[in-house]
Design a protein around this motif. Structure first.
Motif, PDB file in Angstrom:
ATOM      1  N   GLY A 198       0.842  -1.184   0.000  1.00 55.12           N
ATOM      2  CA  GLY A 198       0.000   0.000   0.000  1.00 55.12           C
ATOM      3  C   GLY A 198       0.882   1.239   0.000  1.00 55.12           C
ATOM      4  O   GLY A 198       1.838   1.319   0.773  1.00 55.12           O
TER       5      GLY A 198
ATOM      6  N   ARG B 211      -6.541  -2.400   1.339  1.00 56.66           N
ATOM      7  CA  ARG B 211      -6.014  -3.339   0.348  1.00 56.66           C
ATOM      8  C   ARG B 211      -5.309  -4.521   1.021  1.00 56.66           C
ATOM      9  O   ARG B 211      -4.809  -5.409   0.355  1.00 56.66           O
ATOM     10  CB  ARG B 211      -5.033  -2.617  -0.584  1.00 56.66           C
TER      11      ARG B 211
ATOM     12  N   ALA C 119      -5.325   2.702   1.562  1.00 55.23           N
ATOM     13  CA  ALA C 119      -4.180   1.804   1.418  1.00 55.23           C
ATOM     14  C   ALA C 119      -4.304   0.600   2.353  1.00 55.23           C
ATOM     15  O   ALA C 119      -3.992  -0.535   1.975  1.00 55.23           O
ATOM     16  CB  ALA C 119      -2.887   2.565   1.688  1.00 55.23           C
TER      17      ALA C 119
END
Length: 348
Positions: free
Chosen positions: A76, A140, A137
């Protein structure tokens, strides 16, 4: 475990680094132009090294015959600018790129952005946008989170408000590569510090050990030098907390409640050194110790490393004071630190 050994040349600049980063937060620190962002982009797959090897948890991301694209690296990346999609609300920004069925609830609670989900990104403050970018981020589910100067676009007050949220991300156990040129951010967040200068690793090691080394002050700038202490609040009265640390009990303003674990950065320029036990002074912190080493600077200053209790502080004094007081190795001293001298931004 992140393993990096790479070379990349851009014009007259060459990045040539080798480093290993364990679990926790590893800060890549250095002045502008040191190669911090180039290193981060190479790890993430956004820039291609000329040669070398990059591996994450034993999986080769880049090396002879291997160059995984960014979306296959399980990393990320949060840029200095939030880079949110203006046509999507906060919820849809958070879920962009996340696995199907991902629930943003835990991330929203961690970052304090649950009440922003229905808002458009244009109305977010800089600090709110930064937290949304970090949340996106995290959703993910990366094996490594790269934060590339995430607070550089914020002014001091907004940065100070976001730092506690970053501490929550760190404490959640996500491995982080934190890129910064702000030592106060590094001191509060990092476990390991890699000092980058002119494209090469100048020093690397535990953040407390590196920041309390007088020789590092010349690389960082004397105004940035300061020791990092960890401790626990053992009492609190009149807005002043007593924090038990390796150098003894330190009184500070603006700390957490009793039982809180803290990290303090005491700047070298805020430490006064006496060779006799002071009397009748307003400073609440008077700590006995000895001079462990003295490092002359290029200008009129001398950086002292003070051995106090089981820890160390740094103090910056003039050459004249060092000579007049004979502040040489082994000299018995008392270090004075005002309770208000430890800035709120230096308490994490």
């Amino acid at each position: 475990m992140l393993e990096v050994a790479l070379q990349r040349s851009v014009g007259a600049f060459t990045l040539d680094v080798a480093l290993e980063a364990d679990a926790g937060t590893t800060a890549i620190f250095g002045p502008s132009g040191a190669g911090k962002t180039t290193l981060a982009r190479c790890v993430a797959g956004l820039a291609r090294p000329d040669a070398g090897r990059i591996a994450l948890d034993g999986r080769v991301l880049f090396g002879p015959g291997t160059d995984l694209p960014p979306h296959r690296r399980d990393i990320g990346y949060v840029f200095q600018e939030a880079r949110l999609f203006p046509h999507l609300n906060v919820r849809r920004n958070l879920l962009y790129g996340a696995p199907r069925g991902a629930d943003p609830g835990d991330v929203c609670e961690m970052l304090g952005i649950g009440d922003l989900l229905g808002r458009r990104t244009a109305g977010l403050s800089g600090g709110e946008a930064a937290r949304v970018a970090i949340g996106r981020a995290l959703l993910r589910r990366p094996r490594l989170l790269i934060l590339d100067e995430p607070l550089a676009a914020l002014d001091g007050p907004r940065r100070d408000r976001v730092l506690p949220w970053l501490e929550r991300v760190r404490d959640a156990g996500v491995p982080i590569l934190y890129i910064s040129h702000a030592v106060e951010e590094v001191a509060r967040l990092a476990d390991t510090l890699v000092l980058l200068r002119d494209g090469q690793v100048a020093r690397a090691g535990p953040v407390g050990e590196i920041l309390s080394d007088p020789s590092v002050a010349a690389l960082m700038g004397p105004s940035q030098a300061g020791a990092v202490l960890t401790g626990r609040v053992v009492s609190e009265a009149d807005g002043i907390a007593a924090v038990e640390t390796a150098v003894g009990t330190v009184q500070v303003v603006g700390a957490g409640g009793v039982g809180s674990r803290l990290r303090l950065r005491i700047r070298a320029e805020d430490v006064i050194v006496a060779t006799e036990r002071p009397r009748g002074v307003s400073a609440l912190n008077v700590l006995a110790g000895t001079v462990a080493s003295a490092q002359p600077g290029q200008g009129p200053g001398v950086m002292l490393r003070l051995a106090i209790g089981e820890g160390h502080l740094l103090a910056r004094v003039t050459r004249r004071s060092a000579a007049t007081l004979d502040l040489s190795e082994g000299r018995v001293i008392w270090a004075l630190v005002k309770a208000t001298g430890v800035a709120r931004a230096d308490i994490g």
